[in-house]
Motif scaffolding. Sequence first.
Motif, PDB file in Angstrom:
ATOM      1  N   ALA A   7       0.965  -1.093   0.269  1.00 50.78           N
ATOM      2  CA  ALA A   7      -0.068  -0.086   0.071  1.00 50.78           C
ATOM      3  C   ALA A   7       0.955   1.361  -0.031  1.00 50.78           C
ATOM      4  CB  ALA A   7      -0.971   0.081   1.330  1.00 50.78           C
ATOM      5  N   ALA A   8       2.083   1.233  -0.814  1.00 49.35           N
ATOM      6  CA  ALA A   8       2.976   2.367  -0.599  1.00 49.35           C
ATOM      7  C   ALA A   8       2.651   3.177  -1.765  1.00 49.35           C
ATOM      8  CB  ALA A   8       4.239   1.707  -0.517  1.00 49.35           C
ATOM      9  N   GLY A   9       1.946   2.908  -2.772  1.00 48.54           N
ATOM     10  CA  GLY A   9       1.651   3.658  -3.869  1.00 48.54           C
ATOM     11  C   GLY A   9       1.223   5.333  -3.659  1.00 48.54           C
ATOM     12  N   TYR A  10       1.200   5.997  -4.600  1.00 52.35           N
ATOM     13  CA  TYR A  10       0.792   7.513  -4.504  1.00 52.35           C
ATOM     14  C   TYR A  10      -0.629   7.818  -5.048  1.00 52.35           C
ATOM     15  CZ  TYR A  10       5.077   8.170  -1.735  1.00 52.35           C
ATOM     16  OH  TYR A  10       6.044   8.296  -0.818  1.00 52.35           O
ATOM     17  N   GLY A  11      -1.072   6.809  -5.928  1.00 59.91           N
ATOM     18  CA  GLY A  11      -2.439   6.900  -6.763  1.00 59.91           C
ATOM     19  C   GLY A  11      -2.288   8.347  -7.558  1.00 59.91           C
ATOM     20  N   THR A  12      -1.478   8.302  -8.401  1.00 63.80           N
ATOM     21  CA  THR A  12      -1.262   9.713  -9.141  1.00 63.80           C
ATOM     22  C   THR A  12      -2.233   9.761 -10.063  1.00 63.80           C
ATOM     23  OG1 THR A  12       0.341   8.334 -10.461  1.00 63.80           O
ATOM     24  CG2 THR A  12       1.112   9.935  -8.714  1.00 63.80           C
ATOM     25  N   ARG A  13      -2.772   8.464 -10.772  1.00 63.54           N
ATOM     26  CA  ARG A  13      -3.760   8.746 -11.877  1.00 63.54           C
ATOM     27  C   ARG A  13      -5.140   9.062 -10.902  1.00 63.54           C
ATOM     28  NH1 ARG A  13      -4.227   3.476 -14.838  1.00 63.54           N
ATOM     29  NH2 ARG A  13      -3.313   2.662 -12.953  1.00 63.54           N
ATOM     30  N   LEU A  14      -5.292   8.520 -10.178  1.00 63.96           N
ATOM     31  CA  LEU A  14      -6.539   8.613  -9.203  1.00 63.96           C
ATOM     32  C   LEU A  14      -6.816  10.139  -8.856  1.00 63.96           C
ATOM     33  CD1 LEU A  14      -9.533   7.417  -8.095  1.00 63.96           C
ATOM     34  CD2 LEU A  14      -7.838   7.278  -6.012  1.00 63.96           C
ATOM     35  N   HIS A  15      -5.725  10.475  -8.092  1.00 59.14           N
ATOM     36  CA  HIS A  15      -5.844  11.890  -7.786  1.00 59.14           C
ATOM     37  C   HIS A  15      -5.759  13.182  -8.789  1.00 59.14           C
ATOM     38  CE1 HIS A  15      -5.745  10.481  -3.961  1.00 59.14           C
ATOM     39  NE2 HIS A  15      -4.737   9.791  -3.983  1.00 59.14           N
ATOM     40  N   ARG A  16      -4.986  12.571 -10.080  1.00 59.87           N
ATOM     41  CA  ARG A  16      -5.383  13.481 -11.228  1.00 59.87           C
ATOM     42  C   ARG A  16      -6.830  13.557 -11.476  1.00 59.87           C
ATOM     43  NH1 ARG A  16      -0.743  11.823 -13.759  1.00 59.87           N
ATOM     44  NH2 ARG A  16      -1.819  10.317 -14.754  1.00 59.87           N
ATOM     45  N   ASP A  17      -7.430  12.376 -11.741  1.00 58.02           N
ATOM     46  CA  ASP A  17      -8.707  12.424 -12.219  1.00 58.02           C
ATOM     47  C   ASP A  17      -9.687  13.149 -11.205  1.00 58.02           C
ATOM     48  OD1 ASP A  17      -7.892  10.780 -14.148  1.00 58.02           O
ATOM     49  OD2 ASP A  17      -9.051   8.964 -13.315  1.00 58.02           O
ATOM     50  N   VAL A  18      -9.383  13.005  -9.850  1.00 59.20           N
ATOM     51  CA  VAL A  18     -10.407  13.637  -8.893  1.00 59.20           C
ATOM     52  C   VAL A  18     -10.181  15.252  -8.795  1.00 59.20           C
ATOM     53  CG1 VAL A  18     -10.331  13.820  -6.174  1.00 59.20           C
ATOM     54  CG2 VAL A  18     -10.186  11.691  -7.097  1.00 59.20           C
ATOM     55  N   ALA A  19      -8.912  15.583  -9.010  1.00 59.60           N
ATOM     56  CA  ALA A  19      -8.544  17.188  -9.209  1.00 59.60           C
ATOM     57  C   ALA A  19      -9.280  17.611 -10.542  1.00 59.60           C
ATOM     58  CB  ALA A  19      -7.325  17.296  -9.335  1.00 59.60           C
ATOM     59  N   ALA A  20      -9.437  16.620 -11.593  1.00 62.87           N
ATOM     60  CA  ALA A  20      -9.716  17.308 -12.866  1.00 62.87           C
ATOM     61  C   ALA A  20     -11.329  17.013 -13.002  1.00 62.87           C
ATOM     62  CB  ALA A  20      -9.285  16.345 -14.061  1.00 62.87           C
ATOM     63  N   ASP A  21     -12.143  16.315 -11.957  1.00 62.20           N
ATOM     64  CA  ASP A  21     -13.546  16.139 -12.052  1.00 62.20           C
ATOM     65  C   ASP A  21     -14.335  17.409 -11.585  1.00 62.20           C
ATOM     66  OD1 ASP A  21     -16.201  14.428 -12.040  1.00 62.20           O
ATOM     67  OD2 ASP A  21     -16.009  15.243  -9.891  1.00 62.20           O
ATOM     68  N   SER A  22     -15.021  18.174 -12.277  1.00 58.10           N
ATOM     69  CA  SER A  22     -15.658  19.192 -12.260  1.00 58.10           C
ATOM     70  C   SER A  22     -17.292  19.206 -11.268  1.00 58.10           C
ATOM     71  CB  SER A  22     -16.009  20.155 -13.460  1.00 58.10           C
ATOM     72  OG  SER A  22     -16.783  19.300 -14.242  1.00 58.10           O
ATOM     73  N   SER A  23     -17.616  18.102 -11.325  1.00 66.15           N
ATOM     74  CA  SER A  23     -18.686  17.693 -10.880  1.00 66.15           C
ATOM     75  C   SER A  23     -18.606  17.964  -9.130  1.00 66.15           C
ATOM     76  CB  SER A  23     -19.421  16.378 -10.658  1.00 66.15           C
ATOM     77  OG  SER A  23     -18.624  15.451 -10.140  1.00 66.15           O
ATOM     78  N   GLY A  24     -17.511  17.916  -8.655  1.00 63.13           N
ATOM     79  CA  GLY A  24     -17.419  17.851  -6.976  1.00 63.13           C
ATOM     80  C   GLY A  24     -17.943  16.551  -6.352  1.00 63.13           C
ATOM     81  N   ARG A  25     -18.244  15.910  -7.064  1.00 58.09           N
ATOM     82  CA  ARG A  25     -18.909  14.576  -6.427  1.00 58.09           C
ATOM     83  C   ARG A  25     -17.865  13.585  -5.488  1.00 58.09           C
ATOM     84  NH1 ARG A  25     -21.051  10.874 -10.479  1.00 58.09           N
ATOM     85  NH2 ARG A  25     -21.380   9.626  -8.990  1.00 58.09           N
ATOM     86  N   PHE A  26     -16.420  13.717  -6.176  1.00 60.80           N
ATOM     87  CA  PHE A  26     -15.447  13.090  -5.429  1.00 60.80           C
ATOM     88  C   PHE A  26     -14.499  13.988  -4.794  1.00 60.80           C
ATOM     89  CE2 PHE A  26     -17.453  11.170  -9.184  1.00 60.80           C
ATOM     90  CZ  PHE A  26     -17.919  10.021  -8.765  1.00 60.80           C
ATOM     91  N   ALA A  27     -14.755  15.132  -4.402  1.00 57.50           N
ATOM     92  CA  ALA A  27     -13.982  15.941  -3.886  1.00 57.50           C
ATOM     93  C   ALA A  27     -13.214  15.246  -2.507  1.00 57.50           C
ATOM     94  CB  ALA A  27     -14.359  17.453  -3.658  1.00 57.50           C
ATOM     95  N   HIS A  28     -14.104  14.460  -1.819  1.00 55.95           N
ATOM     96  CA  HIS A  28     -13.762  13.969  -0.522  1.00 55.95           C
ATOM     97  C   HIS A  28     -12.747  13.081  -0.620  1.00 55.95           C
ATOM     98  CE1 HIS A  28     -16.844  11.032  -2.364  1.00 55.95           C
ATOM     99  NE2 HIS A  28     -16.501  10.060  -1.450  1.00 55.95           N
ATOM    100  N   LEU A  29     -12.324  12.647  -1.737  1.00 58.16           N
ATOM    101  CA  LEU A  29     -11.263  11.253  -2.077  1.00 58.16           C
ATOM    102  C   LEU A  29      -9.912  12.068  -2.264  1.00 58.16           C
ATOM    103  CD1 LEU A  29     -13.134   9.197  -4.724  1.00 58.16           C
ATOM    104  CD2 LEU A  29     -13.303   8.916  -2.331  1.00 58.16           C
ATOM    105  N   ALA A  30      -9.929  13.261  -2.362  1.00 60.95           N
ATOM    106  CA  ALA A  30      -8.657  14.057  -2.608  1.00 60.95           C
ATOM    107  C   ALA A  30      -7.800  13.528  -1.456  1.00 60.95           C
ATOM    108  CB  ALA A  30      -8.819  15.491  -2.910  1.00 60.95           C
ATOM    109  N   GLY A  31      -6.594  13.271  -1.659  1.00 68.66           N
ATOM    110  CA  GLY A  31      -5.293  13.025  -0.793  1.00 68.66           C
ATOM    111  C   GLY A  31      -5.476  11.605  -0.130  1.00 68.66           C
TER     112      GLY A  31
END
Length: 274
Positions: A7-31
Amino acid sequence: MKAVILAAGYGTRLHRDVAADSSGRFAHLAGCAKPLLPVGPCALISHWVQALTASRSVDRIYVVTNALYFAAFQDWASHFTNVQILSDQTRSNDGRLGAVACLQLAVKHFKIEDHVVVIGGDTLFKEDFSLGKVKERFSDLQAKCEDNCLVLSYQCKEEETQKYGILEVDGNLRVLCMKEKPLPSETQSRRACPCFYMFSKKSLPLLDAFMEEKKETPIDEKDAPGNFVSWLIPRKPVYVHQISGRFDVGNLPSYIECDRYFREKLRDVESYMV
């Protein structure tokens, strides 16, 4: 048997997608570390801990994370009595050790001299998967030869071979080789290999040999845990156990699909993966 959850990965693709999502539905997943993402009723990694504990498959669960997420994992682990957290001391994706080095770190730090099940912290399986059945298969293989190791495979689509490590096996389901992201024309096999391996205690010293051999190579050659499996196949007997499929949370669409399954389709949370 011990469990090591990577579990030492940084989730770069996922967090890039969350930051780019304009709906705000997934803002709680940031970080949020991918294994700690909410999936259905609990964190993704909690599904593993609950199933490993209920099935009595292992007596200890070790989770290797990074320095960035260490405190969050420590807080999560405080709810379990059989989980220990280890930091690889890295703080960025560019400085990551790689999955094989993290596994080696866990083996050394916790002085593991037992069989080990290695699990990707961003992976879950379909509801027909059973830890009890997999452990029974591993026990049968061990009774025949203490060197035997076990990996999983599932049938992927022809166009998906270039996304995965593909196993080629003989008539006894012993792995002959693993081809890394081959073209469909380069192999007749469609056996994708997820990050779930049962390594015999006799195979663990080979982690040191692998890392010594690869010490001067780029991080990509020692990052994916499948690279060690591929290297191990000619050196120790490795067999497969067939499953129906998996969830691999790599980006936001794959997370949404996984979460929806656990919220809407999972029939029995209590016995899931047991």
